[in-house]
Write a protein that holds these residues in place. Structure first.
Motif, short mmCIF file in Angstrom:
data_model
loop_
_atom_site.label_atom_id
_atom_site.label_comp_id
_atom_site.label_asym_id
_atom_site.label_seq_id
_atom_site.Cartn_x
_atom_site.Cartn_y
_atom_site.Cartn_z
N ARG A 1 0.85 -1.20 0.00
CA ARG A 1 0.00 0.00 0.00
C ARG A 1 0.88 1.24 0.00
N ALA A 2 0.31 2.35 -0.44
CA ALA A 2 1.04 3.60 -0.44
C ALA A 2 1.26 4.09 0.99
N VAL A 3 2.43 4.66 1.24
CA VAL A 3 2.77 5.22 2.55
C VAL A 3 2.60 6.74 2.49
N VAL A 4 1.84 7.26 3.43
CA VAL A 4 1.70 8.71 3.59
C VAL A 4 2.43 9.11 4.87
N PRO A 5 3.38 10.04 4.80
CA PRO A 5 4.16 10.39 5.99
C PRO A 5 3.29 11.01 7.07
N ASP A 6 3.70 10.81 8.31
CA ASP A 6 2.97 11.35 9.46
C ASP A 6 3.41 12.79 9.68
N LEU A 7 2.74 13.72 9.01
CA LEU A 7 3.08 15.13 9.08
C LEU A 7 1.96 15.91 9.76
N PRO A 8 2.27 17.04 10.38
CA PRO A 8 1.21 17.87 10.94
C PRO A 8 0.18 18.24 9.89
N THR B 1 7.19 19.76 5.47
CA THR B 1 7.15 19.71 6.94
C THR B 1 5.73 19.67 7.48
N SER B 2 4.76 20.16 6.72
CA SER B 2 3.37 20.09 7.16
C SER B 2 2.44 20.33 5.98
N VAL B 3 1.18 19.90 6.16
CA VAL B 3 0.17 20.05 5.12
C VAL B 3 -1.13 20.47 5.80
N HIS B 4 -1.79 21.48 5.25
CA HIS B 4 -3.02 21.97 5.88
C HIS B 4 -4.09 22.23 4.84
N ARG B 5 -5.32 21.79 5.16
CA ARG B 5 -6.50 22.10 4.34
C ARG B 5 -7.58 22.59 5.31
N PRO B 6 -7.69 23.89 5.50
CA PRO B 6 -8.59 24.43 6.53
C PRO B 6 -10.05 24.04 6.35
N THR B 7 -10.51 23.98 5.08
CA THR B 7 -11.90 23.61 4.82
C THR B 7 -11.94 22.41 3.89
N PRO B 8 -12.93 21.54 4.03
CA PRO B 8 -12.96 20.30 3.24
C PRO B 8 -12.88 20.51 1.73
N ALA C 1 -3.91 14.38 8.18
CA ALA C 1 -5.21 13.70 8.17
C ALA C 1 -6.30 14.58 7.58
N GLY C 2 -6.34 15.83 8.01
CA GLY C 2 -7.37 16.73 7.51
C GLY C 2 -7.14 17.20 6.09
N ALA C 3 -5.92 17.03 5.60
CA ALA C 3 -5.60 17.49 4.24
C ALA C 3 -6.11 16.55 3.17
N ARG C 4 -6.45 15.32 3.54
CA ARG C 4 -6.94 14.32 2.60
C ARG C 4 -6.05 14.22 1.36
N PRO C 5 -4.79 13.88 1.54
CA PRO C 5 -3.87 13.84 0.38
C PRO C 5 -4.20 12.70 -0.56
N GLY D 1 -11.71 23.34 0.27
CA GLY D 1 -10.80 24.42 -0.05
C GLY D 1 -9.43 23.93 -0.48
N PRO D 2 -8.53 24.87 -0.76
CA PRO D 2 -7.18 24.51 -1.18
C PRO D 2 -6.36 23.93 -0.04
N VAL D 3 -5.26 23.30 -0.40
CA VAL D 3 -4.34 22.72 0.58
C VAL D 3 -3.03 23.51 0.53
N THR D 4 -2.45 23.75 1.69
CA THR D 4 -1.18 24.46 1.77
C THR D 4 -0.08 23.49 2.19
N VAL D 5 0.98 23.47 1.41
CA VAL D 5 2.12 22.60 1.68
C VAL D 5 3.27 23.47 2.17
N GLU D 6 3.77 23.19 3.38
CA GLU D 6 4.88 23.95 3.94
C GLU D 6 6.18 23.15 3.77
N LEU D 7 7.25 23.85 3.40
CA LEU D 7 8.54 23.22 3.11
C LEU D 7 9.56 23.57 4.17
N ASP D 8 10.63 22.77 4.21
CA ASP D 8 11.66 22.98 5.22
C ASP D 8 12.49 24.24 4.99
#
Length: 478
Positions: A152-159, A243-250, A162-166, A252-259
């Motif tokens: 199965r595909a591995v999704v990293p455990d990032l902040p 370093t983290s992934v955020h999707r504030p609304t189901p 879960a809510g980002a639905r990658p 809406g867009p997703v924001t990807v933060e880099l190191d």
């Protein structure tokens, strides 16, 4: 189907009905053994519905258009965009619209019994099946149980993950429309293929990679693919990590933060960052193995320390490719039949005739990007690390007459890695349009350990891209 609470007995019980499990069952049936196949999802597995078939259906029109645009007299006819809905409809056809009737019918045609449900080991030669309605029953194997549950595909455990639905590879190959902006994380095969497909289908793709692209191939393969992706309009960023992934609304867009402190906003983010074995809920602990781990096997795909348990395909971590898994299945099926019938290998008195030797020395792979990348055997670096005395022989594919006929501005490169002590090939890599069809000749040369002196007499037809073989051999001989 067996009644709830009852026990049925077969010669072979296969857990997992992807291409690997299907082939184990087929080989068992061909040898006259009875076989049951247990599957919790679609018969046909990952390859048929979420990997090989749908991904290549997405990529084929992309590559065909790119090739056509390099042909004089044709390029002006294909200037427009791809018909995205037609491409997706063809993809749906190739994925059988995510219905497995045809695959079920094939298994039934060979005389294998299909059991819908979740299979778990409960002890030696014992498999419990939990059907979709919750009923449970048992299958006993007289000779062998084959675990073919894949990966199965591995999704990293990032902040925020879960809510980002990658996306994983499943969503990337089955999406119903092209996202406006797509971030792809990972520069392996899935990452570069899906970046290639969705960029061509209208997405603005950003590819994020820690190091280089296609790290398991020769370095020039990833360099040429990265160059082509950039020219196609994708943004390729290397040396960065998420370093983290955020999707504030189901919705809406997703924001990807880099190191490096940067942020990228997208409509979807695909993580193509590796695979893990599907062994978590398999009952491995009941037979002394570790749940969730890869399963170690010998060359016949038998689990060491047992006479009855086999692990075939991705789950044994030998070569995570559909064609290698099917190859292993043919080996394992023959070994199971030989042991069941008490037929040791006539030449050795053991089971050595049934060995998946190609998993170590001759694994072929094609990456269906534009340009294609194809390789078999060892890279130069791998051969040197293994202690071989080797020489890399390179040639510019564009200088071969057939390449100029194939496309204007053809760009590509070929390399063969020669074992100087035995004068055989340890590995071959091609990068360029259309090179996937060159790979089997290289696979035969590597798997067959064909001496350089004999390869000299394998004359390539003129004018084809295969003439690169002659140029490589001329370069080696000086």
């Amino acid at each position: 189907m067996t009644d709830a609470g009852r026990t049925s007995e077969y010669d072979v019980v296969v857990i997992g009905a992807g291409p690997v499990g299907e082939n184990v069952a087929d080989r068992a049936r061909a040898a006259g053994l009875s076989a049951a196949v247990v599957e919790s999802e679609l018969i046909g597995g990952e390859c048929s519905y979420w990997a090989c078939m749908p991904s290549k259906a997405l990529l084929r029109p992309v590559v065909a258009r790119a090739d056509a645009r390099r042909v004089p007299g044709l390029r002006d006819a294909v200037r427009g965009p791809l018909d995205v809905q037609a491409v997706l409809a063809h993809r749906d056809d190739e994925a059988s619209h995510w219905k497995d009737d045809g695959q079920v019918a094939w298994l039934e045609s060979i005389g294998a019994d299909v059991h819908r449900g979740t299979g778990r080991l409960t002890g030696p030669r014992e498999v419990s099946v939990t059907a979709p309605d919750g009923t449970e029953y048992r299958l006993n194997a007289r000779h062998a149980v084959a675990v073919c549950t894949g990966s199965r595909a591995v999704v990293p455990d990032l902040p925020g993950i879960a809510g980002a639905r990658p996306w994983t590879s499943r969503e990337a190959t089955s999406a119903k429309e092209a996202p406006g902006r797509l971030v792809v994380v990972g520069g392996g095969v899935v990452g570069v293929e899906m970046a290639t497909a969705w960029q061509a289908l209208g997405s603005r793709v950003t590819l994020l990679v820690r190091s280089g692209l296609l790290p398991r191939m020769e370095p020039f393969a990833g360099e040429l693919v990265a160059e082509a992706l950039t020219e196609a309009g994708a943004l390729v960023r290397t040396g960065v990590s998420v370093t983290s992934v955020h999707r504030p609304t189901p919705d809406g867009p997703v924001t990807v933060e880099l190191d490096d402190g940067d942020r990228i906003e997208a409509d979807e983010v695909l993580f193509a960052t590796g695979r893990a074995p599907r062994t978590d809920d398999l009952g491995l602990e009941t037979v002394g193995l570790e749940p969730g781990a890869w399963i170690t096997v010998d060359d016949s795909c038998r689990v060491e320390g047992t006479e009855w348990l086999y692990a075939v395909g991705d789950v044994n971590h030998r070569a995570l490719l559909t064609h290698q898994g099917k190859y292993q299945a043919r080996i394992a099926g023959a070994a199971i039949a030989a042991r069941a019938q008490g037929r040791p290998s006539p030449d050795t008195g053991r089971w050595g005739a049934h060995a998946a030797t190609a998993d170590q020395v001759a694994v072929p792979q094609v990456v269906f990007t534009d340009p294609e990348a194809a390789s078999v055997g060892l890279t130069l670096a791998e051969a040197e690390r293994a202690g071989h005395r080797v020489r890399a022989v390179d040639h510019d594919l564009a200088s071969v007459a057939g390449a100029g006929l194939y496309a204007d501005g053809y760009r590509g490169r070929a390399r063969m890695v020669v074992d100087l002590d035995r004068e055989i090939l340890l590995g071959v890599t091609f990068v360029g349009p259309g090179v996937g069809e060159l790979l089997h000749s290289a696979t035969i040369a590597v798997a067959g350990e064909v001496p350089i002196d004999r390869l000299w007499h394998a004359v390539p037809a003129f004018p084809t891209i295969s003439e690169v073989w002659l140029r490589l051999l001329e370069t080696y001989r000086g």
